[in-house]
Design an enzyme around this catalytic site. Structure first.
Site, mmCIF file in Angstrom:
data_model
loop_
_atom_site.group_PDB
_atom_site.id
_atom_site.type_symbol
_atom_site.label_atom_id
_atom_site.label_comp_id
_atom_site.label_asym_id
_atom_site.label_seq_id
_atom_site.Cartn_x
_atom_site.Cartn_y
_atom_site.Cartn_z
ATOM 1 N N LYS A 106 -23.507 25.602 14.816
ATOM 2 C CA LYS A 106 -24.388 26.779 14.655
ATOM 3 C C LYS A 106 -24.642 27.088 13.179
ATOM 4 O O LYS A 106 -25.738 27.550 12.821
ATOM 5 C CB LYS A 106 -23.804 28.001 15.374
ATOM 6 C CG LYS A 106 -23.825 27.907 16.909
ATOM 7 C CD LYS A 106 -25.218 27.735 17.499
ATOM 8 C CE LYS A 106 -25.222 27.973 19.006
ATOM 9 N NZ LYS A 106 -26.515 27.614 19.620
ATOM 10 N N TYR A 124 -14.208 28.473 19.427
ATOM 11 C CA TYR A 124 -15.634 28.116 19.324
ATOM 12 C C TYR A 124 -15.785 26.801 18.541
ATOM 13 O O TYR A 124 -16.707 26.029 18.780
ATOM 14 C CB TYR A 124 -16.450 29.254 18.712
ATOM 15 C CG TYR A 124 -17.944 29.146 18.978
ATOM 16 C CD1 TYR A 124 -18.437 29.113 20.287
ATOM 17 C CD2 TYR A 124 -18.853 29.055 17.932
ATOM 18 C CE1 TYR A 124 -19.791 29.006 20.543
ATOM 19 C CE2 TYR A 124 -20.217 28.959 18.175
ATOM 20 C CZ TYR A 124 -20.673 28.936 19.474
ATOM 21 O OH TYR A 124 -22.026 28.820 19.723
HETATM 22 P P1 NAD Z 1 -27.264 28.132 29.571
HETATM 23 O O1 NAD Z 1 -26.216 27.223 30.106
HETATM 24 O O2 NAD Z 1 -27.977 28.979 30.525
HETATM 25 O O3 NAD Z 1 -28.309 27.325 28.687
HETATM 26 C C1 NAD Z 1 -27.958 26.184 27.930
HETATM 27 C C2 NAD Z 1 -29.089 25.186 28.138
HETATM 28 O O4 NAD Z 1 -28.907 24.032 27.315
HETATM 29 C C3 NAD Z 1 -29.178 24.689 29.586
HETATM 30 O O5 NAD Z 1 -30.436 25.000 30.131
HETATM 31 C C4 NAD Z 1 -29.019 23.181 29.443
HETATM 32 O O6 NAD Z 1 -29.826 22.470 30.365
HETATM 33 C C5 NAD Z 1 -29.508 22.980 28.019
HETATM 34 N N1 NAD Z 1 -29.123 21.664 27.487
HETATM 35 C C6 NAD Z 1 -27.879 21.160 27.285
HETATM 36 N N2 NAD Z 1 -27.956 19.891 26.867
HETATM 37 C C7 NAD Z 1 -29.292 19.570 26.801
HETATM 38 C C8 NAD Z 1 -30.018 18.394 26.457
HETATM 39 N N3 NAD Z 1 -29.414 17.263 26.085
HETATM 40 N N4 NAD Z 1 -31.392 18.449 26.510
HETATM 41 C C9 NAD Z 1 -32.020 19.579 26.877
HETATM 42 N N5 NAD Z 1 -31.382 20.712 27.228
HETATM 43 C C10 NAD Z 1 -30.029 20.698 27.193
HETATM 44 O O7 NAD Z 1 -26.483 29.032 28.483
HETATM 45 P P2 NAD Z 1 -26.997 30.130 27.420
HETATM 46 O O8 NAD Z 1 -25.771 30.911 27.088
HETATM 47 O O9 NAD Z 1 -28.197 30.807 27.908
HETATM 48 O O10 NAD Z 1 -27.329 29.223 26.152
HETATM 49 C C11 NAD Z 1 -28.580 29.226 25.479
HETATM 50 C C12 NAD Z 1 -28.378 29.280 23.978
HETATM 51 O O11 NAD Z 1 -27.821 30.542 23.621
HETATM 52 C C13 NAD Z 1 -27.430 28.225 23.406
HETATM 53 O O12 NAD Z 1 -27.947 27.764 22.168
HETATM 54 C C14 NAD Z 1 -26.167 29.026 23.150
HETATM 55 O O13 NAD Z 1 -25.394 28.450 22.125
HETATM 56 C C15 NAD Z 1 -26.762 30.337 22.727
HETATM 57 N N6 NAD Z 1 -25.867 31.500 22.754
HETATM 58 C C16 NAD Z 1 -25.183 31.816 23.890
HETATM 59 C C17 NAD Z 1 -24.363 32.944 23.897
HETATM 60 C C18 NAD Z 1 -23.568 33.304 25.122
HETATM 61 O O14 NAD Z 1 -22.566 34.033 24.988
HETATM 62 N N7 NAD Z 1 -23.946 32.870 26.310
HETATM 63 C C19 NAD Z 1 -24.254 33.745 22.760
HETATM 64 C C20 NAD Z 1 -24.994 33.393 21.623
HETATM 65 C C21 NAD Z 1 -25.793 32.265 21.628
HETATM 66 O O1 0WE Z 2 -22.819 28.792 22.352
HETATM 67 C C1 0WE Z 2 -22.112 29.157 23.253
HETATM 68 C C2 0WE Z 2 -21.647 28.195 24.326
HETATM 69 C C3 0WE Z 2 -22.039 26.786 24.035
HETATM 70 C C4 0WE Z 2 -21.431 25.728 24.915
HETATM 71 C C5 0WE Z 2 -20.783 25.974 26.128
HETATM 72 C C6 0WE Z 2 -20.289 24.916 26.874
HETATM 73 C C7 0WE Z 2 -19.536 25.114 28.157
HETATM 74 C C8 0WE Z 2 -19.585 23.916 29.065
HETATM 75 C C9 0WE Z 2 -21.534 24.439 24.482
HETATM 76 N N1 0WE Z 2 -21.044 23.407 25.188
HETATM 77 C C10 0WE Z 2 -20.437 23.617 26.384
HETATM 78 N N2 0WE Z 2 -19.948 22.539 27.074
HETATM 79 C C11 0WE Z 2 -19.498 22.621 28.344
HETATM 80 O O2 0WE Z 2 -19.045 21.620 28.920
HETATM 81 N N3 0WE Z 2 -21.703 30.477 23.275
HETATM 82 C C12 0WE Z 2 -22.030 31.329 22.163
HETATM 83 C C13 0WE Z 2 -20.851 31.055 24.346
HETATM 84 C C14 0WE Z 2 -19.419 30.943 23.920
HETATM 85 O O3 0WE Z 2 -18.760 29.774 24.025
HETATM 86 C C15 0WE Z 2 -17.488 29.966 23.504
HETATM 87 C C16 0WE Z 2 -17.370 31.275 23.046
HETATM 88 C C17 0WE Z 2 -18.614 31.918 23.305
HETATM 89 C C18 0WE Z 2 -18.985 33.311 22.982
HETATM 90 C C19 0WE Z 2 -16.443 29.053 23.370
HETATM 91 C C20 0WE Z 2 -15.247 29.496 22.801
HETATM 92 C C21 0WE Z 2 -15.118 30.795 22.347
HETATM 93 C C22 0WE Z 2 -16.180 31.712 22.465
#
Ligand code: NAD
Ligand code: 0WE
Length: 260
Positions: free
Chosen positions: A162, A155
């Site tokens: 974060k 991560y």
């Molecule tokens: P997602 O890919 O559906 O959403 C990520 C969003 O970030 C996308 O809509 C993308 O367009 C937007 N984004 C990226 N760069 C941007 C920019 N320059 N301007 C505006 N928007 C931008 O993925 P998600 O998992 O739904 O992520 C949403 C949030 O949840 C993130 O903050 C992520 O860190 C957090 N999160 C995700 C998980 C997981 O496991 N998926 C767990 C905990 C927290």
């Molecule tokens: O916040 C996240 C993901 C955020 C994220 C994901 C990507 C994938 C594609 C940020 N930047 C990028 N850039 C890309 O090009 N999560 C909480 C999901 C997540 O991501 C991981 C996790 C988990 C959970 C990455 C490594 C290990 C665990």
């Protein structure tokens, strides 16, 4: 009568119907909120527009959070459409994919700054620009992950980002509390979204999470949406500056012998 009847808000971060922001949008809409949506680029516009229209969105606008002019234009349109707003949901993160793999030590200066700009500063920039439009009683919500608090392999720079995002929640909450505006975060367990796909080892992490979490399952975008509904409604009127874990209890556990 819905919990959010008469409330208006913006949702940033819907990429598709797997997005956490979409789970949140559906829950808020179900309880009566009127929502505006943003997208980045034409490819995502084609995904977001039909979803937003499904919820009768009166505002669908571009907003790349790295550009102050796009944030300013979004707030101008928001004022025209809604006047004031009661809800602001930030569900945005980005880091270079090659820095979400291997040792954190390999993080570059440019990669560090990119992750911090998109994933951390964007919340402060949006709140600053939205501030004149925020109604008393408004709620601001962002999304974080346990990698802010503990080392989660790979991560990396996102964990550092974060941690800074969670601190931003506390500082913004202190600034805006006197105006009766609340700022909170949800720390969600791993969910298969666009941002999670293509992460090396995500499948294994997702599977072992469900084996180790006290509730023995993964969390869904509906689970996060329902928690977001509480944090966005007046039911949580005395809660601000908090990080709410929606992770089936995973974060309370120590490292199991099988993991170490
Ligand atoms: P997602 O890919 O559906 O959403 C990520 C969003 O970030 C996308 O809509 C993308 O367009 C937007 N984004 C990226 N760069 C941007 C920019 N320059 N301007 C505006 N928007 C931008 O993925 P998600 O998992 O739904 O992520 C949403 C949030 O949840 C993130 O903050 C992520 O860190 C957090 N999160 C995700 C998980 C997981 O496991 N998926 C767990 C905990 C927290
Ligand atoms: O916040 C996240 C993901 C955020 C994220 C994901 C990507 C994938 C594609 C940020 N930047 C990028 N850039 C890309 O090009 N999560 C909480 C999901 C997540 O991501 C991981 C996790 C988990 C959970 C990455 C490594 C290990 C665990």
């Amino acid at each position: 009568m819905g919990l959010l009847e008469g409330k208006r808000g913006l949702i940033l971060g819907v990429a598709n119907d797997h997005s956490i922001a979409w789970g949140i949008a559906q829950a808020l809409h179900r309880e009566g909120a009127q929502l505006g949506f943003t997208y980045v680029g034409e490819a995502l516009e084609r995904r977001v527009r039909p979803l937003a229209e499904q919820l009768g969105a009166p505002l669908i606008a571009p907003c790349d959070v790295n550009h102050d002019a796009e944030i300013a234009a979004l707030m101008t349109r928001t004022q025209e459409v809604f006047g004031q707003i009661d809800l602001l949901v930030h569900a945005i993160a980005f880091a270079n994919k090659d820095e979400l793999n291997g040792p954190y030590l390999r993080t570059t200066r440019a990669g560090f700054l990119l992750a911090m700009e998109v994933s951390v500063y964007s919340l402060t920039a949006l709140v600053k620009a939205a501030e004149p439009l925020l109604a008393p009683g408004a709620a601001i919500l962002t999304l974080t992950y346990h990698g802010a608090q503990k080392v989660i392999p790979n991560y990396n720079v996102m964990g550092v980002a974060k941690a800074a995002l969670e601190a931003s929640v506390r500082y913004l909450a202190a600034d805006l509390g006197p105006r009766e505006i609340r700022v909170n975060a949800i720390s969600a367990g791993p969910i298969r979204t666009l941002a999670a796909s293509g992460i090396a080892g995500f499948r294994a992490l997702h599977r072992s999470f469900a084996e180790q979490a006290p509730l023995r399952r993964n969390v869904t975008i509906e689970d996060v949406g329902n928690a977001a509904l509480w944090l966005c409604s007046d039911l949580s009127r005395s809660v601000t500056g908090e990080i709410l874990y929606v992770d089936a209890g995973f974060n309370i556990m120590g490292l199991s012998s099988a993991e170490s």
